[in-house]
Design an enzyme around this catalytic site. Structure first.
Site, PDB file in Angstrom:
ATOM      1  N   LYS A   1      -3.821   0.080  -1.572  1.00 10.33           N
ATOM      2  CA  LYS A   1      -4.614  -0.889  -0.883  1.00 10.33           C
ATOM      3  C   LYS A   1      -4.857  -2.107  -1.625  1.00 10.33           C
ATOM      4  O   LYS A   1      -5.507  -1.874  -2.822  1.00 10.33           O
ATOM      5  CB  LYS A   1      -5.980  -0.296  -0.428  1.00 10.33           C
TER       6      LYS A   1
ATOM      7  N   SER B   1     -11.070   0.478   6.934  1.00 17.32           N
ATOM      8  CA  SER B   1     -10.338  -0.630   6.271  1.00 17.32           C
ATOM      9  C   SER B   1      -9.011  -0.349   5.575  1.00 17.32           C
ATOM     10  O   SER B   1      -8.277  -1.138   5.372  1.00 17.32           O
ATOM     11  CB  SER B   1     -11.088  -1.378   5.403  1.00 17.32           C
TER      12      SER B   1
ATOM     13  N   SER C   1     -13.644   4.455   5.738  1.00 15.40           N
ATOM     14  CA  SER C   1     -12.274   3.557   5.548  1.00 15.40           C
ATOM     15  C   SER C   1     -11.004   4.243   5.154  1.00 15.40           C
ATOM     16  O   SER C   1     -10.115   3.692   5.111  1.00 15.40           O
ATOM     17  CB  SER C   1     -12.631   2.483   4.709  1.00 15.40           C
TER      18      SER C   1
END
Lengths: 526, 106
Positions: free
Chosen positions: A95, A171, A195
């Site tokens: 990420k 996210s 997330s």
């Protein structure tokens, strides 16, 4: 079955036995990315959201050259009879909220679009040191602020591999989408309010939020420093265990990384779960929603499909020997989001002050009178609306005249949320649970554009995941079927501090119980 | 219902936050902040006896899991050039910024 589809643990065995090379695995995965991912997210493509609507768009940066060098090094080591790491030749993504040496590390924000990290985050460094092959950096909500990836400044934002008109969740949406679509067996994500678990549930993969402090936060671009947890996303529990084993552990660079030995999660995976006590709470089967007109909050029942899927999962664990305990009281669950609105914003506002156009990142090109004007223009031009919302709310609720009413109250409510869990996990208490089982999300993946813009409704997408973040506890989300539209449903298991091994065992038992179920055969159509 | 964050309060927050906003953005952000406060007010429904202390970390940091304080050792960075090269404006190893406002003290 193509090489990109193999589980990580299987790839490592095949590579070590020289049945396949790390380079072959990598090229299969790069071909898959070329076929399904489409154009990567870019800052200048503001209008690019609707381009290639049938592609995944998980990536911001593809590091194919670096990956090829890493794969060749693994192949050379294997041929030379040298020892290789536990993730030898496994392609993975990171990420883009983690710094990785020599890569753009953008947080999906214009303010860091030109930033190249001079060092690596500890968990990313450990993955590469273990033989993992870095495919690249994947998209997310700007600074992780969101539950759909629509707030990324890098367009197009990721789309759900099960239905590209739906969001990935967030996210860690790029991470979940990449893993689900076969673009790398593993991804390193973060979980501040859900997330990792929420996008894992939306994309039909396994996602684990470890105990706060189990995995170092060094090199993670901070959001809520008392809440952020790096963790694995994978296609199965064994791969998640393998990855957690590599990234967990003390770190001299992070004083909040717990000084506690890491258990052998993989070795314990198939230990019997007979007698483990798994609780179910009615407080996790009703949800709170803001009225779209008035903003007033009201409670609703959970969607019957999600409720049924979660309860069916409990039944399958019972078949494997777990004791299911009903009617567990978790009275402060509904206050998780209101408390989070305060605590996370104060921490975010504090963390975002470092982005000022001085040391790195974006600086306004406009002529300015002085330093203060440079700060205002830089931050005004380069932060999207989500960071701005968090800064402003954080400043308001922590202001001297309001902090008792808001910030201190929220921190005390956090104590009550933690106490709910302490009571049910107390080995000498009334319930003596080993885990709490609950749905991961109130809905399945919602349509792109349906929620974004309503910051309250978007935040309530995390209402079933955020209590574990307040309490710092480990939790794992596992796929447990599909709704009538063919979208994945996830359930989660939340456990006591540092009991990741128990959650992984329960997760593996659930996989074994359901391995011959028809729904396990369904793959994303992408 | 009256808005808790008035335009005046909002302006003050924007100043403290060092942000420059356009009118449309400001209107959207202020509306969202007021909506979020409605959710935050849910917290007022919870009885909070005095003995309920604050929790700043979910996991208690007991001595058994807390890393020992490490020695205050100076470790040189091997690549200061790549760090400095990230700065928007530099001059011979210094970071350059616009004029820093100052007030002369009496």
């Amino acid at each position: 079955m193509e090489l990109y589809e193999f589980p990580a643990y299987h790839l490592v065995e095949m590579i070590k036995r020289r049945e396949v090379s790390a380079t072959e695995v990598l090229e299969s995965t790069l071909n898959r990315i070329a076929k399904v991912d489409g154009i990567p997210g870019k800052i200048e493509q503001e209008e690019g959201t609707d381009q290639q609507p049938d592609r995944i768009h998980a990536f911001i940066t593809l590091t194919a050259d670096r990956a090829r060098q890493q794969a060749q090094a693994i192949d050379h080591a294997v041929v030379s009879g040298e020892e290789v790491g536990p993730l030898a030749g496994v392609p993975f993504t990171v990420k883009d909220i983690f710094c990785v040496t020599g890569t753009p590390s953008t947080a999906a924000s214009r303010i860091l679009a030109n930033f190249t990290a001079p060092y690596s985050a500890t968990p990313a460094e450990r993955l590469e040191a273990a033989g993992g092959v870095l495919l690249g950096k994947v998209n997310l909500d700007e600074f992780t602020y969101g539950s759909s990836n629509e707030s990324s400044a890098f367009k197009p934002f990721p789309r759900n591999p099960w239905n590209t008109a739906r969001v990935t969740g967030g996210s860690s949406g790029g991470s979940a989408a990449a893993v689900a679509a076969g673009e790398g067996a593993l991804s390193l994500g973060t979980d501040t309010a859900g997330s990792i678990r929420q996008p894992a549930a939306f994309c039909g993969v396994v996602g684990m939020k470890p105990t706060y402090g189990r995995v170092s936060r060094y090199g993670l671009i901070a959001f809520g420093s008392s809440l952020d947890c790096p963790g694995p996303l994978a296609r199965n529990v064994t791969d998640a265990a393998l990855m957690l084993q590599v990234i967990a552990g003390a770190d001299r660079h992070d004083a909040t990384a717990a000084n506690l030995p890491v258990e052998n999660y993989v070795a314990m995976l198939e230990d019997n779960i007979r007698g483990l006590r798994v609780g179910i709470s009615p407080d996790y089967f009703r949800i709170t929603y803001p009225d779209p007109e008035t903003g007033e909050l009201h409670q609703e029942s959970l969607s019957p499909e999600i409720e049924t899927a979660a309860l069916r999962a409990a039944g399958r664990l019972a078949e494997m020997g777990a004791d299911i305990v009903d009617d567990i009281p978790m009275p402060h669950t509904r206050y998780g989001i209101p408390a989070y609105f305060v605590i996370s914003r104060v921490e975010a506002a504090s963390n975002l002050h470092r982005f000022d156009g001085v040391k790195y990142g974006y600086r306004t090109p406009d002529a300015v009178e002085d330093l203060n004007e440079m700060y205002r223009k830089t931050r005004g031009q380069a932060f999207g609306v989500q960071p701005k919302l968090r800064i402003l709310m954080g400043m308001y609720v922590s202001a001297a005249q309001y902090s008792e009413q808001y910030y201190n109250r929220a921190l005390r409510v956090r104590t009550l949320i933690r106490k709910d869990f302490d009571d049910i996990f107390d080995p000498n208490g009334k319930y003596r649970l080993d885990a709490l089982l609950a749905p991961t999300t109130p809905t399945t993946a919602f349509p792109i554009g349906d929620v974004y813009g309503d910051s309250v409704l978007m935040q309530y997408a995390d209402q079933l995941t955020v209590p574990a973040n307040h309490a710092g506890l480990p939790a794992i989300s596992l796929p447990c079927g599909y709704d009538k539209e063919g979208l994945p449903i996830g359930f989660q298991l939340i456990g006591p501090d540092f009991c990741e091994a128990t959650l992984l065992r329960l997760g593996r038992a659930y996989e074994l119980a359901t391995e011959n179920d028809a729904w396990r055969e369904i793959k994303p159509a992408i | 219902m009256t808005e808790e964050i008035t335009p005046e309060t909002f302006e003050h927050l924007v100043h403290l936050a060092a942000l420059e906003l356009n009118a449309e953005e400001a209107q959207y952000l202020r509306r969202q902040l007021n909506n979020q406060l409605k959710a935050i007010h849910e917290l007022e429904a919870i009885p909070l006896p005095d003995e309920v202390a604050i929790t700043s970390h979910g996991v208690p940091y007991t001595p058994s899991i807390t890393p020992p304080i490490r020695n205050d050792e100076w470790l040189p960075n091997s690549d200061t050039k790549s760090i400095l090269s990230q700065a928007p404006d530099t001059d011979e190893g210094y970071i350059v910024v616009p004029d820093i406002p100052h007030t002369d003290l009496d």
